[in-house]
Design a protein around this motif. Sequence first.
Motif, PDB file in Angstrom:
ATOM      1  N   LEU A 109      24.920  60.422 -19.400  1.00 24.23           N
ATOM      2  CA  LEU A 109      24.948  60.992 -18.035  1.00 24.23           C
ATOM      3  C   LEU A 109      25.798  60.206 -17.028  1.00 24.23           C
ATOM      4  O   LEU A 109      25.454  58.907 -17.260  1.00 24.23           O
ATOM      5  CB  LEU A 109      23.733  61.475 -17.680  1.00 24.23           C
ATOM      6  N   PHE A 110      26.451  60.820 -16.130  1.00 26.60           N
ATOM      7  CA  PHE A 110      26.806  59.961 -14.938  1.00 26.60           C
ATOM      8  C   PHE A 110      25.978  59.286 -14.219  1.00 26.60           C
ATOM      9  O   PHE A 110      24.868  59.512 -13.934  1.00 26.60           O
ATOM     10  CB  PHE A 110      27.519  61.038 -13.976  1.00 26.60           C
ATOM     11  N   PHE A 111      26.349  57.887 -14.178  1.00 26.33           N
ATOM     12  CA  PHE A 111      25.675  56.763 -13.468  1.00 26.33           C
ATOM     13  C   PHE A 111      24.280  56.388 -14.216  1.00 26.33           C
ATOM     14  O   PHE A 111      23.497  56.014 -13.845  1.00 26.33           O
ATOM     15  CB  PHE A 111      25.454  56.882 -11.860  1.00 26.33           C
ATOM     16  N   ARG A 112      24.320  56.549 -15.796  1.00 20.35           N
ATOM     17  CA  ARG A 112      23.285  56.236 -16.483  1.00 20.35           C
ATOM     18  C   ARG A 112      24.152  55.112 -17.333  1.00 20.35           C
ATOM     19  O   ARG A 112      25.120  54.776 -17.352  1.00 20.35           O
ATOM     20  CB  ARG A 112      22.780  57.454 -17.359  1.00 20.35           C
ATOM     21  N   PHE A 113      23.111  54.216 -18.029  1.00 23.11           N
ATOM     22  CA  PHE A 113      23.527  53.367 -19.095  1.00 23.11           C
ATOM     23  C   PHE A 113      22.568  53.254 -20.219  1.00 23.11           C
ATOM     24  O   PHE A 113      21.589  53.844 -20.075  1.00 23.11           O
ATOM     25  CB  PHE A 113      23.440  51.805 -18.238  1.00 23.11           C
ATOM     26  N   VAL A 114      23.113  52.600 -21.218  1.00 20.82           N
ATOM     27  CA  VAL A 114      22.422  52.213 -22.371  1.00 20.82           C
ATOM     28  C   VAL A 114      22.923  50.986 -22.905  1.00 20.82           C
ATOM     29  O   VAL A 114      24.097  50.408 -22.743  1.00 20.82           O
ATOM     30  CB  VAL A 114      23.094  53.627 -23.396  1.00 20.82           C
TER      31      VAL A 114
ATOM     32  N   ALA B  75      30.604  43.294 -31.931  1.00 24.00           N
ATOM     33  CA  ALA B  75      31.007  42.034 -31.922  1.00 24.00           C
ATOM     34  C   ALA B  75      30.261  40.826 -31.883  1.00 24.00           C
ATOM     35  O   ALA B  75      30.456  39.925 -31.042  1.00 24.00           O
ATOM     36  CB  ALA B  75      32.448  41.949 -31.105  1.00 24.00           C
ATOM     37  N   ASP B  76      28.930  41.272 -32.448  1.00 20.77           N
ATOM     38  CA  ASP B  76      27.845  40.067 -32.269  1.00 20.77           C
ATOM     39  C   ASP B  76      27.524  39.785 -30.814  1.00 20.77           C
ATOM     40  O   ASP B  76      27.000  38.395 -30.367  1.00 20.77           O
ATOM     41  CB  ASP B  76      28.130  38.737 -33.016  1.00 20.77           C
ATOM     42  N   THR B  77      27.485  40.657 -29.926  1.00 14.03           N
ATOM     43  CA  THR B  77      27.138  40.423 -28.527  1.00 14.03           C
ATOM     44  C   THR B  77      26.695  41.702 -28.233  1.00 14.03           C
ATOM     45  O   THR B  77      26.961  43.032 -28.396  1.00 14.03           O
ATOM     46  CB  THR B  77      28.249  39.709 -27.507  1.00 14.03           C
ATOM     47  N   SER B  78      25.483  41.681 -27.428  1.00 13.59           N
ATOM     48  CA  SER B  78      24.974  42.830 -26.719  1.00 13.59           C
ATOM     49  C   SER B  78      25.465  43.101 -25.261  1.00 13.59           C
ATOM     50  O   SER B  78      25.675  42.118 -24.678  1.00 13.59           O
ATOM     51  CB  SER B  78      23.517  42.844 -26.849  1.00 13.59           C
ATOM     52  N   PHE B  79      25.540  44.452 -24.713  1.00 11.64           N
ATOM     53  CA  PHE B  79      25.774  44.718 -23.368  1.00 11.64           C
ATOM     54  C   PHE B  79      25.275  45.889 -23.130  1.00 11.64           C
ATOM     55  O   PHE B  79      24.719  46.721 -23.859  1.00 11.64           O
ATOM     56  CB  PHE B  79      27.442  44.731 -23.430  1.00 11.64           C
ATOM     57  N   TYR B  80      25.416  45.965 -21.917  1.00 16.05           N
ATOM     58  CA  TYR B  80      25.022  47.519 -21.391  1.00 16.05           C
ATOM     59  C   TYR B  80      26.380  48.368 -20.983  1.00 16.05           C
ATOM     60  O   TYR B  80      27.157  47.657 -20.605  1.00 16.05           O
ATOM     61  CB  TYR B  80      24.215  47.334 -19.945  1.00 16.05           C
ATOM     62  N   ILE B  81      26.366  49.314 -21.195  1.00 14.82           N
ATOM     63  CA  ILE B  81      27.454  50.269 -20.899  1.00 14.82           C
ATOM     64  C   ILE B  81      27.160  51.497 -19.875  1.00 14.82           C
ATOM     65  O   ILE B  81      25.984  51.984 -20.212  1.00 14.82           O
ATOM     66  CB  ILE B  81      28.022  50.849 -22.043  1.00 14.82           C
ATOM     67  N   ALA B  82      27.576  51.619 -18.925  1.00  8.91           N
ATOM     68  CA  ALA B  82      27.429  52.739 -17.930  1.00  8.91           C
ATOM     69  C   ALA B  82      28.605  53.786 -17.795  1.00  8.91           C
ATOM     70  O   ALA B  82      29.723  53.295 -17.604  1.00  8.91           O
ATOM     71  CB  ALA B  82      27.228  52.063 -16.572  1.00  8.91           C
TER      72      ALA B  82
ATOM     73  N   TRP C 179      35.862  57.469 -10.760  1.00 13.50           N
ATOM     74  CA  TRP C 179      36.168  58.203  -9.436  1.00 13.50           C
ATOM     75  C   TRP C 179      36.582  59.810  -9.587  1.00 13.50           C
ATOM     76  O   TRP C 179      37.368  60.083 -10.483  1.00 13.50           O
ATOM     77  CB  TRP C 179      37.170  57.350  -8.901  1.00 13.50           C
ATOM     78  N   ILE C 180      36.290  60.510  -8.844  1.00 11.52           N
ATOM     79  CA  ILE C 180      36.841  61.866  -8.601  1.00 11.52           C
ATOM     80  C   ILE C 180      36.750  62.714 -10.040  1.00 11.52           C
ATOM     81  O   ILE C 180      37.345  63.386 -10.384  1.00 11.52           O
ATOM     82  CB  ILE C 180      38.105  61.841  -8.200  1.00 11.52           C
ATOM     83  N   GLY C 181      35.429  62.444 -10.798  1.00  9.58           N
ATOM     84  CA  GLY C 181      35.368  62.988 -11.953  1.00  9.58           C
ATOM     85  C   GLY C 181      36.152  62.835 -13.080  1.00  9.58           C
ATOM     86  O   GLY C 181      35.941  63.538 -14.144  1.00  9.58           O
ATOM     87  N   GLN C 182      36.866  61.969 -13.034  1.00  5.69           N
ATOM     88  CA  GLN C 182      37.832  61.710 -13.965  1.00  5.69           C
ATOM     89  C   GLN C 182      36.822  60.881 -15.433  1.00  5.69           C
ATOM     90  O   GLN C 182      37.446  60.992 -16.476  1.00  5.69           O
ATOM     91  CB  GLN C 182      38.646  60.514 -13.627  1.00  5.69           C
ATOM     92  N   GLY C 183      35.806  60.295 -15.001  1.00  4.10           N
ATOM     93  CA  GLY C 183      34.961  59.532 -16.215  1.00  4.10           C
ATOM     94  C   GLY C 183      35.632  58.277 -16.416  1.00  4.10           C
ATOM     95  O   GLY C 183      36.725  57.888 -16.132  1.00  4.10           O
ATOM     96  N   GLY C 184      34.760  57.457 -17.151  1.00  5.67           N
ATOM     97  CA  GLY C 184      35.031  56.246 -17.338  1.00  5.67           C
ATOM     98  C   GLY C 184      33.614  55.421 -17.581  1.00  5.67           C
ATOM     99  O   GLY C 184      32.587  55.807 -17.811  1.00  5.67           O
ATOM    100  N   PHE C 185      33.924  54.135 -18.291  1.00  2.00           N
ATOM    101  CA  PHE C 185      32.861  53.383 -18.360  1.00  2.00           C
ATOM    102  C   PHE C 185      33.007  51.949 -17.805  1.00  2.00           C
ATOM    103  O   PHE C 185      34.077  51.346 -17.713  1.00  2.00           O
ATOM    104  CB  PHE C 185      32.680  53.171 -20.013  1.00  2.00           C
TER     105      PHE C 185
END
Length: 53
Positions: free
Chosen positions: A13-18, A23-30, A34-40
């Motif tokens: 969901l928008f403005f949520r993260f997991v 590639a052997d590294t961990s990260f958070y992706i949110a 802008w303007i409903g275009q979506g992105g991470f």
Amino acid sequence: MADLLGEEIRELLFFRFVRKALADTSFYIAESGWIGQGGFEIYLENFPMGLDL
């Protein structure tokens, strides 16, 4: 993103993260964008891996 991280990323969901790993590294992706275009935004736990990832 779904090709790299799996189809469940499409349900993020928008403005949520997991926390994910790739590639052997961990990260958070949110889900953001802008303007409903979506992105991470990706936040690495091991920031020197940024260019490799």
